[in-house]
Structure formats: structure tokens, C-alpha cells
Design a protein around this motif. Sequence first.
Motif, PDB file in Angstrom:
ATOM      1  N   GLN A 170      30.802 -20.676  31.795  1.00 40.73           N
ATOM      2  CA  GLN A 170      31.175 -19.332  32.199  1.00 40.73           C
ATOM      3  C   GLN A 170      32.357 -18.825  31.375  1.00 40.73           C
ATOM      4  O   GLN A 170      32.398 -17.654  31.001  1.00 40.73           O
ATOM      5  N   ALA A 171      33.318 -19.703  31.115  1.00 41.05           N
ATOM      6  CA  ALA A 171      34.489 -19.310  30.334  1.00 41.05           C
ATOM      7  C   ALA A 171      34.079 -18.816  28.949  1.00 41.05           C
ATOM      8  O   ALA A 171      34.615 -17.833  28.435  1.00 41.05           O
ATOM      9  N   ILE A 172      33.108 -19.511  28.343  1.00 43.09           N
ATOM     10  CA  ILE A 172      32.631 -19.119  27.011  1.00 43.09           C
ATOM     11  C   ILE A 172      31.792 -17.846  27.095  1.00 43.09           C
ATOM     12  O   ILE A 172      31.933 -16.928  26.278  1.00 43.09           O
ATOM     13  N   LYS A 173      30.946 -17.780  28.106  1.00 45.28           N
ATOM     14  CA  LYS A 173      30.018 -16.653  28.254  1.00 45.28           C
ATOM     15  C   LYS A 173      30.757 -15.344  28.507  1.00 45.28           C
ATOM     16  O   LYS A 173      30.328 -14.276  28.052  1.00 45.28           O
ATOM     17  N   GLU A 174      31.872 -15.405  29.227  1.00 41.36           N
ATOM     18  CA  GLU A 174      32.581 -14.194  29.636  1.00 41.36           C
ATOM     19  C   GLU A 174      33.713 -13.804  28.684  1.00 41.36           C
ATOM     20  O   GLU A 174      34.497 -12.899  28.982  1.00 41.36           O
ATOM     21  N   GLN A 175      33.783 -14.448  27.532  1.00 43.93           N
ATOM     22  CA  GLN A 175      34.891 -14.189  26.613  1.00 43.93           C
ATOM     23  C   GLN A 175      34.960 -12.727  26.173  1.00 43.93           C
ATOM     24  O   GLN A 175      33.944 -12.056  26.046  1.00 43.93           O
ATOM     25  N   VAL A 176      36.192 -12.267  25.934  1.00 41.25           N
ATOM     26  CA  VAL A 176      36.423 -10.962  25.320  1.00 41.25           C
ATOM     27  C   VAL A 176      36.961 -11.202  23.918  1.00 41.25           C
ATOM     28  O   VAL A 176      37.452 -12.293  23.607  1.00 41.25           O
TER      29      VAL A 176
END
Length: 297
Positions: A168-174
Motif C-alpha cells: 500500500q505504501a508503494i501503491k499510494e506514493q505521491v
Amino acid sequence: MKTFSIRAIALFLTMAGVAVAQSSSSNSLLINSGDNLHISILDMPEMDQRARVTDAGEMPVQGIASVRVAGMTPAEAATAINHALVSAHYLNHPQVSVVVDQYATQNVTVIGEVRSPGAYAVSTPRPILDVIALGGGLDEIADRNILVERHGDQSHPIHYKVNNDAEQAIKEQVMVNPGDTVVVPKAGIVYVLGDVNRPGGYTMTDNESRVSLLEALSIAGGAAKTAKLGHARLISKADHSETQISLGDIEKGKQPDFPMAPGDILYVPFSYAKNLVITSSSGITGAASSAAIYTGR
């Protein structure tokens, strides 16, 4: 007739390609003074030029006066130059393309709870986890909720949460752009004092940055056998109020568990003889200020 149709289709596809390229750049970095731009016009290689955006935010364009492009995306700058060329009657239907060869601002600043805060050179937008890694990663008391201040736009910060779930941390990156500032705040701390197995302060570093009374008690190793669970006290940092609670009733489900706020103190009293050490709210608050801070959850 066929030749004309083929040429017409080719022209249409070329123009569509330019439109798609400009649309995809709508999320590009904004042009600023000092950036080096490459301006080209379709089928007119003699009009190609590279120049630096002036301190006034303008770009000199061949055949016409300078055009203001600062604060625009490359697509918006291309449209502005297109209109300027048409308005000056220099070209009738120019297909303008603008590309930033090099950005003048090439640092991102990482401040707050990272191991090595500072300014780091970047030449292109980078994922936020890459930028945090440049700063040595989050330290033990970092909050999961991070702010990104866009260069030249302080009123609309970007929010990003470092999820404990790696995917999730990677998927939601800005994306973090050159000139941006990444602010990593300190996580909230709750204190569990008194007759518990590991009294001290504990960081609220889970995904939601929350902790309930029973969770805090559990993190502190639970209450000792001599603890008076029915006479625990919760001292609120927000209004300095003090509430007596029965942890025993909460553990048995007779009363609901409820969350603690950053800075709150859960005090679990022990036997009367030992309780003489700390008897007042001021004494408990003083003990919290000198308590060891634990980061492991």
C-alpha cells in the motif's frame, strides 16, 4: 484523392499526438525562472530554439516578443506561445511544443523526523519513498502522516501516509518535484505510568496514529499484580482534566475502551505505601516529562 486523404489522416494523427502529449503534461512541474526550455514547432525545424526563462519569468521566442511562461506547465506554455505567434500574425496555425531541458531548482528539502534531514539534489520528480530514503529514512518517532509543500504553492500541501503495509505504501506514493519540501512530523506520545511492568512514553506509530487505553496498557507490559485497576486515572493534556477510570471493568467489557490523545497520561496506582511517591496530577505530569520514550509497538 487518396493522397489527400492519407495526408489528412497523417495531419490529424500528428495533431492528436500533440494534444495527448500536452494533456499528459498537465501534472508536470511548473516552469520557473532559470529553467532551460526547448521550443519546437511542427514541420518548422528552423524555428527550434533553446533558451533560459528570464528572471521576469519570460521566454524569448523567435519572431515575436518575449512570452510569460513562469508558473505554467509545459503544455500551458506551448499554448501561450501558440497564441502569441498567431496574435502577432507571425504564423497562422503553429503546433508548438515546449520541453523543459533542465530545471533551475534541483533540490528537495527533507525536514523533521528523518535520520539525515537536509537538501538533496534531484533533477526530475521522484517518488516520495525515494526522497525519504535520501534523508536516511524515518526515525523511531516519526509520524506516518507526511506533508509535501509544493514549490511556489504553500497553500495546498500534499498529504501522504506511509502505510505499514509495504504494498500500500508503494501503491499510494505521491511524486516529489524539485524545489518541494517534505515535512515529517513527530509522532504523538502517550504515557503509561505507575504500577505497570514497563512504565514510560510510547509513540503512536501505527497506521492510524491512535492508541486506546487497553492498547497502551498492553504496550507497557500490562499492570503489575499489585496494581489498583479500579482506581486508574487518565490525565488529558488538552484541558489538563483528570478522569478516574476502572481498567478492570474495561478489560471485562463492562465499560467501553476509548482512545488516548497525544500527550495523555494513563496512571495506574499501586499499593498505598508505594503510592506515597506520586499522589497528585502535578507529580504524575512531572514523572511523564522524565519518562523513557519507547518506540517499539
